[in-house]
Write a protein that holds these residues in place. Structure first.
Motif, PDB file in Angstrom:
ATOM      1  N   VAL A 112       0.843  -1.020   0.015  1.00  0.00           N
ATOM      2  CA  VAL A 112      -0.102  -0.289  -0.036  1.00  0.00           C
ATOM      3  C   VAL A 112       0.900   1.251   0.057  1.00  0.00           C
ATOM      4  N   SER A 140      -5.712   4.695  -0.970  1.00  0.00           N
ATOM      5  CA  SER A 140      -4.343   4.513  -1.500  1.00  0.00           C
ATOM      6  C   SER A 140      -4.197   3.337  -2.458  1.00  0.00           C
ATOM      7  N   MET A 190      -2.917   0.116  -4.167  1.00  0.00           N
ATOM      8  CA  MET A 190      -2.306  -1.279  -3.779  1.00  0.00           C
ATOM      9  C   MET A 190      -1.286  -1.836  -4.886  1.00  0.00           C
ATOM     10  N   ARG A 242      -7.512  -0.573  -4.280  1.00  0.00           N
ATOM     11  CA  ARG A 242      -7.426   0.416  -3.424  1.00  0.00           C
ATOM     12  C   ARG A 242      -7.419  -0.044  -2.033  1.00  0.00           C
ATOM     13  N   ALA A 243      -6.732   0.830  -0.985  1.00  0.00           N
ATOM     14  CA  ALA A 243      -6.879   0.391   0.232  1.00  0.00           C
ATOM     15  C   ALA A 243      -7.901   1.723   0.810  1.00  0.00           C
ATOM     16  N   LEU A 277     -10.149  -3.450   1.605  1.00  0.00           N
ATOM     17  CA  LEU A 277      -9.079  -3.778   0.315  1.00  0.00           C
ATOM     18  C   LEU A 277      -9.868  -3.940  -0.745  1.00  0.00           C
TER      19      LEU A 277
END
Length: 183
Positions: free
Chosen positions: A43, A78, A80, A93-94, A114
């Motif tokens: 991440v 964020s 990944m 994406r996280a 996640l």
């Protein structure tokens, strides 16, 4: 006497009815096979600039908040990737929130999804949450649910910051996830 002439018959009938209901319920719940999956992903958090992926929620009283201030809240979305290199294959994406929930700033309450957008897990999600010990090198959280390929997931996830660039306000965390789920 009010008791039945055939007490065992009444008990047998109730037991048979219970077993029939249980068998019908089991036969309609086909989740597939329980399996264990281990995933490692990375991440990438950008804490400032026009493309920031992790931001403070609310209006801090000074120019910045730090994550160990009680009540500090952050929201993240964020990227990944498959490796620590930000140019490596994109995974998803996280997305979630972090709140510093301990008076001494030692832990935060984490609620994170996640979201997998590529590869064999495309369209699947994992839900990670719990109290994250902020000052430990490796932090552990619970995997509490999942969708798609990770239906009924349960397990744990560890996170370790493996790179931090103070000048760029950028970090990379390695996530190792171990879970059981149906497939």
């Amino acid at each position: 006497m009010g008791s039945s002439k055939f007490p065992h018959t009444k008990l047998s009938l109730m037991l048979t009815l219970f077993l029939a209901i249980f068998a019908c319920a089991e036969s309609t719940l086909d989740h597939g096979f329980l399996q264990e999956t281990n995933i490692t992903l990375y991440v990438h958090d950008y804490f400032s600039g026009p493309n920031a992926t992790t931001i403070a929620i609310g209006n801090p009283s000074d120019d910045h908040w730090v994550s160990d201030n009680f009540g500090a809240m952050y929201c993240k979305d964020s990227p990944m990737t498959e490796t620590a290199d930000p140019e490596s294959d994109y995974v998803g994406r996280a997305q979630g929130t972090f709140v510093s929930a301990a008076l001494d700033g030692s832990s935060s309450q984490v609620v994170l999804s996640l979201v997998f957008e590529t590869n064999q897990f495309q369209g699947s999600t994992l839900q990670v949450q719990g109290a994250g010990a902020q000052f430990q090198r490796v932090r552990e959280l619970s995997v509490v649910a999942g969708t798609g390929e990770f239906r009924y997931a349960r397990g744990y996830a560890t996170s370790e910051t493996i790179y931090y660039d103070r000048e760029a306000n950028y970090s990379v965390a390695e996530w190792n996830i171990t879970m059981e789920h149906y497939n």
